[in-house]
Scaffold this motif. Structure first.
Motif, PDB file in Angstrom:
ATOM      1  N   MET A  99      13.789   0.558   0.250  1.00  0.00           N
ATOM      2  CA  MET A  99      13.211  -0.879   0.268  1.00  0.00           C
ATOM      3  C   MET A  99      14.104  -1.740   1.282  1.00  0.00           C
ATOM      4  SD  MET A  99      13.675  -2.017  -3.545  1.00  0.00           S
ATOM      5  CE  MET A  99      12.681  -3.454  -3.505  1.00  0.00           C
ATOM      6  N   GLU A 125      11.960   4.180  -5.989  1.00  0.00           N
ATOM      7  CA  GLU A 125      11.988   2.769  -5.563  1.00  0.00           C
ATOM      8  C   GLU A 125      11.021   2.025  -6.448  1.00  0.00           C
ATOM      9  OE1 GLU A 125      13.503   1.610  -2.829  1.00  0.00           O
ATOM     10  OE2 GLU A 125      14.285   3.658  -2.286  1.00  0.00           O
ATOM     11  N   ASP A 127       8.442  -1.482  -6.831  1.00  0.00           N
ATOM     12  CA  ASP A 127       7.176  -1.918  -6.259  1.00  0.00           C
ATOM     13  C   ASP A 127       6.663  -3.066  -6.949  1.00  0.00           C
ATOM     14  OD1 ASP A 127       4.630  -1.985  -5.154  1.00  0.00           O
ATOM     15  OD2 ASP A 127       5.486  -0.388  -4.188  1.00  0.00           O
ATOM     16  N   ASN A 158      11.278  -4.345   1.680  1.00  0.00           N
ATOM     17  CA  ASN A 158       9.963  -4.001   1.585  1.00  0.00           C
ATOM     18  C   ASN A 158       9.330  -3.884   0.153  1.00  0.00           C
ATOM     19  OD1 ASN A 158       7.297  -2.679   1.537  1.00  0.00           O
ATOM     20  ND2 ASN A 158       7.785  -1.323   3.039  1.00  0.00           N
ATOM     21  N   ILE A 161       7.592  -0.600  -0.898  1.00  0.00           N
ATOM     22  CA  ILE A 161       7.718   0.739  -0.544  1.00  0.00           C
ATOM     23  C   ILE A 161       7.671   1.722  -1.366  1.00  0.00           C
ATOM     24  CG2 ILE A 161      10.298   0.560  -1.458  1.00  0.00           C
ATOM     25  CD1 ILE A 161       9.325   2.055   1.883  1.00  0.00           C
TER      26      ILE A 161
END
Length: 247
Positions: A99, A125, A127, A158, A161
């Protein structure tokens, strides 16, 4: 085991982490995931952790030395130099690193060069999917959550991601063996970590302009707990995404 490692441990076990593997931990920070894998492999194999943060690497190596671990080592190294400097691995892992990369797709392709045939790449990751759910019941929680995600986004992170990893892995030529997501839920019984997180990220949040020092001081652990007890509902903190791809 630390609660935040529960998802990580299950992902690693289900993705084939076992004894006597050579493992690369990318963006290892202070080594939390490396040490978790060391335990899962029962002290066998080899684990190499890399990061570009020299202070974090120094801290990780100090911890390894204090634990007297001979099969875990850490070094300051960028991802695109890993294949040339370190050779190939059975498994590559990473947690909350894609990310923050400017080009995660290129990073995945570079890392694929570090995998042995049939080697596996495992990433976890966070989110922002679901952020803002039940905002009317959790105004303080939602505000704190928003400051965190705004800061990450402002830092060019991000925040979606997790949901993009499947596409990135397949485009990089990896065969996806497993992809999963799990909501991180908080209740009155579990408590909230948002006050702690705001404190840890305070400098970054203020620097990006997402909130002021006064704003941050308005949300503390007592206020969050009161809101949680009054809401009598579940707060969706964020989403954990995990993926395992095979070369």
């Amino acid at each position: 085991m630390n609660e935040r490692n529960t998802f990580t441990q299950k992902l690693m076990i289900d993705s084939g982490i076992k004894q006597n593997l050579r493992v690369l931990d990318v963006g290892c920070g202070t080594g939390e995931v490396s040490f978790l894998i060391q335990e899962l492999m029962a002290g066998t194999g080899e684990i190499v952790g890399i990061d570009i943060n020299e202070a974090a690497i120094a801290g990780a190596q100090k911890s390894a030395d204090e634990k007297q671990l001979t099969n875990v080592r850490f070094m300051t190294l960028p991802i695109d130099a890993a294949a040339e400097k370190l050779g190939t691995f059975d498994v590559i892992v990473g947690r909350r690193i894609l990310m923050y990369l400017p080009d995660p797709f290129q990073a995945i392709k570079d890392l694929a060069n570090c995998l042995k045939p049939n080697g596996r790449m495992i990433f976890q990751e966070s989110d922002a999917a679901g952020a803002g759910t039940l905002a009317e019941k959790f105004p303080l929680h939602t505000q704190a959550q928003q400051w965190v995600w705004e800061t990450v986004a402002h830092e060019q992170g991000n925040i979606h991601i997790g949901s993009e990893m499947y596409s990135l892995f397949t485009k990089a030529g990896l065969t996806v063996k497993d992809v999963r997501a799990e909501a991180v839920l908080q209740t009155a019984e579990s408590g909230s970590d948002l006050a702690w997180l705001l404190q840890m990220m305070a400098g970054r949040i203020i620097q990006t302009g997402a909130a002021t020092k006064t704003d941050l001081e308005s949300i503390n652990e007592a206020a969050l707990l009161k809101e949680m007890n009054q809401a009598q509902a579940v707060f969706l903190r964020d989403m954990n995404f995990g993926i395992c791809g095979e070369k």
